[in-house]
Design a protein around this motif. Structure first.
Motif, PDB file in Angstrom:
ATOM      1  N   VAL A 151      78.477 -78.679 -10.004  1.00 28.54           N
ATOM      2  CA  VAL A 151      78.574 -80.122  -9.758  1.00 28.54           C
ATOM      3  C   VAL A 151      78.365 -80.388  -8.270  1.00 28.54           C
ATOM      4  O   VAL A 151      78.845 -79.630  -7.420  1.00 28.54           O
ATOM      5  CB  VAL A 151      79.981 -80.653 -10.153  1.00 28.54           C
ATOM      6  N   VAL A 152      77.625 -81.453  -7.965  1.00 26.71           N
ATOM      7  CA  VAL A 152      77.535 -81.945  -6.585  1.00 26.71           C
ATOM      8  C   VAL A 152      78.322 -83.240  -6.501  1.00 26.71           C
ATOM      9  O   VAL A 152      78.162 -84.121  -7.350  1.00 26.71           O
ATOM     10  CB  VAL A 152      76.062 -82.215  -6.177  1.00 26.71           C
ATOM     11  N   MET A 153      79.199 -83.341  -5.510  1.00 29.64           N
ATOM     12  CA  MET A 153      79.917 -84.601  -5.244  1.00 29.64           C
ATOM     13  C   MET A 153      79.707 -84.930  -3.778  1.00 29.64           C
ATOM     14  O   MET A 153      80.132 -84.164  -2.907  1.00 29.64           O
ATOM     15  CB  MET A 153      81.419 -84.441  -5.506  1.00 29.64           C
ATOM     16  N   ILE A 154      79.017 -86.039  -3.528  1.00 29.97           N
ATOM     17  CA  ILE A 154      78.776 -86.448  -2.132  1.00 29.97           C
ATOM     18  C   ILE A 154      78.905 -87.963  -2.016  1.00 29.97           C
ATOM     19  O   ILE A 154      78.807 -88.672  -3.020  1.00 29.97           O
ATOM     20  CB  ILE A 154      77.365 -86.043  -1.647  1.00 29.97           C
ATOM     21  N   GLN A 155      79.095 -88.412  -0.787  1.00 27.97           N
ATOM     22  CA  GLN A 155      79.037 -89.859  -0.555  1.00 27.97           C
ATOM     23  C   GLN A 155      77.610 -90.250  -0.194  1.00 27.97           C
ATOM     24  O   GLN A 155      76.884 -89.479   0.450  1.00 27.97           O
ATOM     25  CB  GLN A 155      79.950 -90.244   0.619  1.00 27.97           C
ATOM     26  N   THR A 156      77.241 -91.464  -0.596  1.00 33.65           N
ATOM     27  CA  THR A 156      75.935 -92.025  -0.214  1.00 33.65           C
ATOM     28  C   THR A 156      76.115 -93.507   0.114  1.00 33.65           C
ATOM     29  O   THR A 156      77.167 -94.091  -0.182  1.00 33.65           O
ATOM     30  CB  THR A 156      74.908 -91.937  -1.371  1.00 33.65           C
ATOM     31  N   THR A 157      75.057 -94.093   0.659  1.00 34.58           N
ATOM     32  CA  THR A 157      75.034 -95.559   0.815  1.00 34.58           C
ATOM     33  C   THR A 157      74.849 -96.179  -0.584  1.00 34.58           C
ATOM     34  O   THR A 157      74.480 -95.476  -1.530  1.00 34.58           O
ATOM     35  CB  THR A 157      73.830 -95.998   1.672  1.00 34.58           C
ATOM     36  N   PRO A 158      75.034 -97.475  -0.705  1.00 38.03           N
ATOM     37  CA  PRO A 158      74.655 -98.131  -1.966  1.00 38.03           C
ATOM     38  C   PRO A 158      73.155 -97.923  -2.233  1.00 38.03           C
ATOM     39  O   PRO A 158      72.380 -97.665  -1.300  1.00 38.03           O
ATOM     40  CB  PRO A 158      74.955 -99.607  -1.694  1.00 38.03           C
ATOM     41  N   MET A 159      72.756 -98.064  -3.489  1.00 35.62           N
ATOM     42  CA  MET A 159      71.349 -97.853  -3.871  1.00 35.62           C
ATOM     43  C   MET A 159      70.455 -98.943  -3.270  1.00 35.62           C
ATOM     44  O   MET A 159      70.862-100.100  -3.170  1.00 35.62           O
ATOM     45  CB  MET A 159      71.264 -97.911  -5.406  1.00 35.62           C
ATOM     46  N   ASP A 160      69.223 -98.554  -2.882  1.00 39.13           N
ATOM     47  CA  ASP A 160      68.287 -99.576  -2.381  1.00 39.13           C
ATOM     48  C   ASP A 160      67.416-100.090  -3.534  1.00 39.13           C
ATOM     49  O   ASP A 160      67.566 -99.659  -4.682  1.00 39.13           O
ATOM     50  CB  ASP A 160      67.455 -99.040  -1.198  1.00 39.13           C
ATOM     51  N   GLU A 161      66.496-100.972  -3.188  1.00 32.36           N
ATOM     52  CA  GLU A 161      65.692-101.622  -4.239  1.00 32.36           C
ATOM     53  C   GLU A 161      64.831-100.644  -5.028  1.00 32.36           C
ATOM     54  O   GLU A 161      64.490-100.883  -6.180  1.00 32.36           O
ATOM     55  CB  GLU A 161      64.786-102.677  -3.610  1.00 32.36           C
ATOM     56  N   GLU A 162      64.457 -99.546  -4.384  1.00 30.49           N
ATOM     57  CA  GLU A 162      63.608 -98.564  -5.088  1.00 30.49           C
ATOM     58  C   GLU A 162      64.437 -97.552  -5.879  1.00 30.49           C
ATOM     59  O   GLU A 162      63.888 -96.628  -6.472  1.00 30.49           O
ATOM     60  CB  GLU A 162      62.729 -97.793  -4.086  1.00 30.49           C
ATOM     61  N   GLY A 163      65.745 -97.674  -5.802  1.00 29.17           N
ATOM     62  CA  GLY A 163      66.592 -96.760  -6.567  1.00 29.17           C
ATOM     63  C   GLY A 163      67.055 -95.540  -5.780  1.00 29.17           C
ATOM     64  O   GLY A 163      67.509 -94.559  -6.380  1.00 29.17           O
ATOM     65  N   TYR A 164      66.984 -95.585  -4.445  1.00 28.69           N
ATOM     66  CA  TYR A 164      67.407 -94.435  -3.633  1.00 28.69           C
ATOM     67  C   TYR A 164      68.798 -94.649  -3.028  1.00 28.69           C
ATOM     68  O   TYR A 164      69.125 -95.749  -2.562  1.00 28.69           O
ATOM     69  CB  TYR A 164      66.417 -94.186  -2.484  1.00 28.69           C
ATOM     70  N   PHE A 165      69.571 -93.565  -2.995  1.00 28.94           N
ATOM     71  CA  PHE A 165      70.872 -93.545  -2.324  1.00 28.94           C
ATOM     72  C   PHE A 165      70.698 -92.688  -1.067  1.00 28.94           C
ATOM     73  O   PHE A 165      70.378 -91.493  -1.165  1.00 28.94           O
ATOM     74  CB  PHE A 165      71.934 -92.894  -3.219  1.00 28.94           C
ATOM     75  N   ASN A 166      70.916 -93.287   0.103  1.00 31.13           N
ATOM     76  CA  ASN A 166      70.714 -92.572   1.371  1.00 31.13           C
ATOM     77  C   ASN A 166      71.936 -91.695   1.675  1.00 31.13           C
ATOM     78  O   ASN A 166      73.068 -92.098   1.414  1.00 31.13           O
ATOM     79  CB  ASN A 166      70.513 -93.637   2.467  1.00 31.13           C
ATOM     80  N   PHE A 167      71.697 -90.506   2.242  1.00 31.69           N
ATOM     81  CA  PHE A 167      72.806 -89.575   2.505  1.00 31.69           C
ATOM     82  C   PHE A 167      73.667 -89.972   3.706  1.00 31.69           C
ATOM     83  O   PHE A 167      74.706 -89.354   3.939  1.00 31.69           O
ATOM     84  CB  PHE A 167      72.277 -88.146   2.694  1.00 31.69           C
ATOM     85  N   GLY A 168      73.238 -90.911   4.508  1.00 36.99           N
ATOM     86  CA  GLY A 168      74.115 -91.524   5.521  1.00 36.99           C
ATOM     87  C   GLY A 168      74.320 -90.754   6.801  1.00 36.99           C
ATOM     88  O   GLY A 168      73.701 -91.061   7.817  1.00 36.99           O
ATOM     89  N   VAL A 169      75.218 -89.750   6.785  1.00 32.30           N
ATOM     90  CA  VAL A 169      75.487 -89.000   8.026  1.00 32.30           C
ATOM     91  C   VAL A 169      75.229 -87.509   7.896  1.00 32.30           C
ATOM     92  O   VAL A 169      75.146 -86.813   8.903  1.00 32.30           O
ATOM     93  CB  VAL A 169      76.944 -89.219   8.524  1.00 32.30           C
TER      94      VAL A 169
END
Ligand SMILES: CC(=O)SCCNC(=O)CCNC(=O)[C@H](O)C(C)(C)COP(=O)(O)OP(=O)(O)OC[C@H]1O[C@@H](n2cnc3c(N)ncnc32)[C@H](O)[C@@H]1OP(=O)(O)O
Ligand SMILES: CCCC(=O)O
Length: 440
Positions: free
Chosen positions: A120-138
């Motif tokens: 399992v991967v558990m990470i935080q991301t930004t909210p999803m953008d219009e294209e469906g991507y979650f940015n990894f942030g830091v």
């Protein structure tokens, strides 16, 4: 959010509570659990509850530079495996609750792709953008590799994460995510940046003349790189560029001082390249939607095949101890793991291969133990059990507050002489005698 209907439908299906998401975890699982300033804290609470209520056992969490004690690790049935120890991991290791994974940081994605199990991967991301991507942030680092191999991917959204421009592998698409949890939006962990000591500033003053206009900087972790950043910000240097594993506050100071244009950089021209960030809120604000930045995975940022193509690459890293032949220990005190190798060797090798590049290992000549007794960090031999982070044949410049020497090509005898010459004066005679006795 104005994403298209299919993406929104997927979001609706995958959006669950933290308790529902962690229900996929079973006894014996390996969980890739964030890294450094990216820690999925809402999922931690739910996982702790699941481990307790379902009596799960043999749960293995993997990450590094733990910034907060995790609730999941309160259970005797969960253990932390760390790529890079910070203070909390040192404490957990004493309790038998954490183990170190020795790494060459550039290789972590390949370990994940070829060598490690990830359930399992558990990470935080930004909210999803219009294209469906979650940015990894830091933290970008090895997340994409972990996601590729995991059975289940859970993202915990944190609206406080900066959305960062990337080169590649800086975000995950909803197609590759199994569960989306809207988290508690904790503030991003801040790293206190201590003011540089007199010793740090003295060491940095020996490095300064070695940096020319147009150089590309990598600043490692610890007090010294910060001091150097401050001196560069006040200097006459210009048109510098940045290609550094860690993005820290020092780089914001350099940008504000107008020192970074990146205009002579052979790769990622004009861009500040990095793989993770840790610093103050000022740094995280600077990162948000900043087109100067390009986040990449660590197997790009730290790769010698990349760094060696950037001319005038200057790599600056810290160390705990060095022996008279030049073996560098930056990660343990004797056999006790203090931190990790991180990307030290990656950058020492890459910078040396770069045309006009230079690599510096910087360390204060002494440290005081808990009783206030002064000890040399330059020693005839490394403390028994000490880990060689950078082998002597890779080391170029070594700098203390007593000078800067270049070890490349020197015999063991010359190395011992030169290293003794930059030791604290009280230890120089002893070091020379020890060198004679050892036949150096
Ligand atoms: C992030 C990047 O860009 S990448 C590549 C860089 N990565 C690396 O180099 C990884 C390994 N390096 C590091 O982690 C750091 O540079 C370090 C640990 C070597 C130096 O970090 P600093 O914060 O400057 O450490 P510092 O010199 O203050 O020493 C830390 C503590 O160890 C103690 N210490 C130092 N040397 C020794 C020694 N030889 N034996 C025992 N204790 C020691 C110091 O007294 C200090 O103790 P304190 O915290 O009680 O004051
Ligand atoms: C987290 C790794 C930091 C380092 O390279 O030192």
């Amino acid at each position: 959010m104005t994403a298209d209907k299919a993406i929104l439908k997927q979001y609706g299906t995958k959006h669950v509570s933290a308790d529902e998401a962690v229900a996929c975890v079973k006894s014996g699982d390996w969980i890739e659990f964030g890294f450094f300033a990216n820690l999925p804290l809402t999922l931690d609470v739910a996982l702790a509850k699941r481990i307790r209520d379902q009596r799960l056992f043999d749960i293995k969490l993997r990450g590094g530079v733990l910034m907060q004690r995790l609730q999941s690790l309160e259970s005797d049935n969960a253990i932390w495996y760390s790529y890079h120890f910070g203070g909390l991991e040192r404490a957990l290791a004493k309790e038998g609750k954490a183990y170190h994974i020795p790494i060459k940081y550039s290789e972590v994605p390949v370990y994940l792709r070829e060598n490690l199990t990830t359930n399992v991967v558990m990470i935080q991301t930004t909210p999803m953008d219009e294209e469906g991507y979650f940015n990894f942030g830091v933290t970008f680092s090895h997340f994409k590799a972990a996601i590729e191999k995991a059975d289940t991917v859970i993202v915990e959204i944190n609206t406080n994460l900066p959305k960062v421009h990337g080169g590649f592998d800086h975000a995950v698409h909803i197609d590759d995510v199994h569960y989306i949890v809207e988290g508690g939006n904790n503030p991003i962990f801040e790293l206190p940046s201590a003011s540089p000591s007199e010793t740090d500033l003295k060491i940095a003053s020996y490095v300064m003349p070695e940096i020319n206009d147009g150089a590309c900087l990598q600043l490692g972790i610890g007090g010294l790189p910060n001091a150097l950043g401050k001196l560069i910000a006040k200097s006459e240097l210009k048109d510098l560029s940045v290609h550094s594993e860690m993005l820290a506050d020092a780089f914001v100071d350099l940008v504000e001082a107008g020192k970074i244009t990146g205009k002579y950089k052979e790769l990622d021209n004009g861009k500040i390249v990095f793989t993770f960030a840790a610093g103050s809120q000022k740094l995280y604000d600077f990162m948000h939607d900043n087109p100067m930045l390009a986040a990449y995975p660590v197997d790009y940022v730290n790769n010698v095949l990349v760094t060696s193509k950037i001319n005038h690459f200057i790599s600056i890293n810290g160390a705990l101890e060095i022996d008279l032949t030049g073996q560098v220990c930056s990660e343990s005190m004797g056999y006790k793991q203090f931190t990790g190798a991180g990307g030290q060797l990656d950058f020492v090798e890459g910078a040396y291969l770069s045309e006009g590049g230079k690599t510096f290992i910087c360390l204060p000549a002494t440290f005081k133990n808990k009783s206030g007794v002064l000890h040399s960090r330059i020693n005839p031999m490394l403390t028994p059990g000490a880990v060689v982070t950078t082998p002597r044949n890779a080391v170029q410049y070594v700098v203390t507050e007593y000078g800067c020497i270049n070890l490349k090509g020197l015999s063991t005898r010359e190395r011992a002489e030169k290293l003794a010459s930059i030791a604290h004066p009280d230890f120089r005679d002893g070091l020379k005698k020890a060198a004679e006795k050892m036949g150096l």
